[in-house]
Write an enzyme that holds these catalytic residues in place. Sequence first.
Site, short mmCIF file in Angstrom:
data_model
loop_
_atom_site.label_atom_id
_atom_site.label_comp_id
_atom_site.label_asym_id
_atom_site.label_seq_id
_atom_site.Cartn_x
_atom_site.Cartn_y
_atom_site.Cartn_z
N ARG A 83 -84.24 41.57 -62.82
CA ARG A 83 -84.41 42.53 -61.73
C ARG A 83 -85.00 41.83 -60.52
O ARG A 83 -85.82 40.92 -60.63
CB ARG A 83 -85.29 43.71 -62.14
CG ARG A 83 -86.73 43.39 -62.45
CD ARG A 83 -87.48 44.65 -62.88
NE ARG A 83 -88.87 44.37 -63.24
CZ ARG A 83 -89.71 45.26 -63.76
NH1 ARG A 83 -89.30 46.51 -63.99
NH2 ARG A 83 -90.96 44.94 -64.05
N TRP A 129 -84.38 52.77 -66.26
CA TRP A 129 -84.57 52.28 -64.89
C TRP A 129 -86.02 51.90 -64.58
O TRP A 129 -86.34 51.55 -63.46
CB TRP A 129 -84.12 53.34 -63.89
CG TRP A 129 -82.70 53.77 -64.05
CD1 TRP A 129 -81.59 53.20 -63.51
CD2 TRP A 129 -82.23 54.90 -64.81
NE1 TRP A 129 -80.47 53.88 -63.88
CE2 TRP A 129 -80.82 54.94 -64.69
CE3 TRP A 129 -82.86 55.87 -65.59
CZ2 TRP A 129 -80.04 55.91 -65.31
CZ3 TRP A 129 -82.08 56.84 -66.22
CH2 TRP A 129 -80.68 56.85 -66.06
N ASP A 130 -86.95 52.03 -65.54
CA ASP A 130 -88.38 51.83 -65.28
C ASP A 130 -88.90 52.86 -64.28
O ASP A 130 -89.70 52.55 -63.40
CB ASP A 130 -88.66 50.41 -64.79
CG ASP A 130 -90.15 50.08 -64.75
OD1 ASP A 130 -90.93 50.78 -65.41
OD2 ASP A 130 -90.54 49.13 -64.04
N TYR A 131 -88.47 54.10 -64.42
CA TYR A 131 -88.90 55.18 -63.54
C TYR A 131 -90.11 55.91 -64.13
O TYR A 131 -90.05 57.09 -64.48
CB TYR A 131 -87.74 56.15 -63.30
CG TYR A 131 -86.73 55.73 -62.25
CD1 TYR A 131 -87.06 54.83 -61.25
CD2 TYR A 131 -85.44 56.25 -62.27
CE1 TYR A 131 -86.13 54.45 -60.28
CE2 TYR A 131 -84.50 55.89 -61.30
CZ TYR A 131 -84.85 54.99 -60.31
OH TYR A 131 -83.93 54.63 -59.35
#
Length: 624
Positions: free
Chosen positions: A490, A306-308
């Site tokens: 995204r 999630w690109d967290y």
Amino acid sequence: MSTHWRWAALLVCSILSAGDTNWPVYGGDEGGSKYSPLKQIHRGNVTSLKVAWTFSTGEPLTPPGRGRAPAFEATPIVIDGVMYIGTPYGHVFALDAATGKQKWSYDAKIIPGDYGDFANRGVTFWSDPKAKAGAPCRQRIFFSSIDARLTALDAATGAPCADFAGKGEINLETGLKRGPEYKGEYEETSPPAVINGLVIVGSAIADNHRARSVSGEVRAFDARTGALKWTWHPIDTANTGAANAWSILSTDPKRNLVFIPTGSSSPDYYGGLRPGDNRDANSVVALDAATGKRIWGFQTVHHDIWDYDVANQPTLFTFQRRGQSIPAVAFGSKTGHLFLLDRTTGAPLFDVEERKVPASDIPGEQSSPTQPVPLMPKAWTRQSLPAEEAFGLNETDKTWCRDQIAALRNEGIFTPPSLQGSLIIPGNVGGMQWGGLAWDRDHNTLIVPINNLAAVIKLIPAADFKEARSNNRIGAEITEQKGAPYAMSRVLLRAPSGVPCTPPPWGTLAAIDASTGALKWQVPVGAFPGMPEPVATRFGSILLGGPIATAGGLVFLGATLDPFLKAYDIETGKELWRGQLPASSRAVPMTYQTGGKQFVAVAAGGHEASLGKLDNTLVVFSLP
């Protein structure tokens, strides 16, 4: 008290009040507390603040090649009445902190490239305890330029220190386990850390370009000679890369520890080539500063898709429990979770639950069955968005948002990316971003900026990548993730009018009791451009930047999309003052005292051009 001692005490107080108080490192101190003991400016007089001076870097507001426009995100440092600041275009300026008059400048003459995050967040100061007073380069400014060079400058003159790596600089692309494919895939955006004679650097790596991305090692160099002392690799790079530390590092000189916040392994949105938790990605890791040995690590997201990233600087503070003082570290994730740990062991100070999360339906992907969730402090950002709760300023927007959400895979936070498109909440801007926290030790309070915006993530079969990019009509970011079976798209979820589909407020500032984790207050901050009053200030703004706290009972914050520096009451969150800026601020402010006068400074660089004007002005406020 005798008259003699009374006059002596008054004299001492007078000398102290007339002296200088530095802001010696990016976060105010090595541990990134972003706190100042200054209180000349306080809740009773903050409304009298005026612009004392400004300084323009004079740099272009366009990129030096392909890539994004420059982001003036620097937080200055001040040492003994001299201010030092770095810029995206590779300049370092030394200014008189009282007047803004330039003392010297240095031009790194950066190499043009395709820089995905064309930013610089500041410089680092080091004083050599072994050098003789007045010797050249006894006091140094370390500067990491966007083109991945680490430079040592004489703090007095701005001249490169010839004894550092033989010519004053190190090419950080040299010696990487896996290097960049193009200029700009590997870059430096944050200031290095200095501890016990070592200068330590992470890196920024382009998101989603390829699966086997540049390696994300952290390296320590001798601050005098530039000799490499150690290298720490966050992950096995056989089929992946990155997991890099692009944000600010913190240090604890007493315990000889350096705290490393890491991002996701590459590529961000497909993990089928990197099975397992990807240990030490999406983590804060404590290393022995002398050797680079891993002491402990805490992972905030397992097998991130999630690109967290852990985007903000770890904040060192003192945790109080049953009369005991525990050295602690606080850090937030883009998930919106705030973790409080024992600084020496990495053990959570509040329980962390491994919570079951939705499984991926993408062939080859093995998402983690659980994710860590702290039971305290609780998350204060939205982590789910049912279609019926979609927001809109009018019925047309609301209907559009509701229909979009209904068509997506949508199971709350940690919904995996999918071919149909998934609602990701918080989106890739967080949650909590790189501006980080502030710790007000007087009120035992952590000040936390929070974003509340959803995004849509969609995986695209690799064979369809070029067609998807050419047919992009919604302004989505579409990248290849080369080497993976899927590209990705995204975009923040916004109605055709541009208004977010997430119910407001979209940006808030929260105060957390640093001992109990309880919420003291939470207020919306800032305003989105073009939003009608009076709803604009109630709805808040996305925050990119962070707060500082002072002994004057104040919290200062730029960070929002409207062009103001604001001051808030530490006890209530009430906005007490706002100072006009030439553009919005995407930076952390700072404060210092010189010549007996307190100043507050912030970089006003603007946000994205589509959200308002860009600028390159440093604005400094003081009392009349």
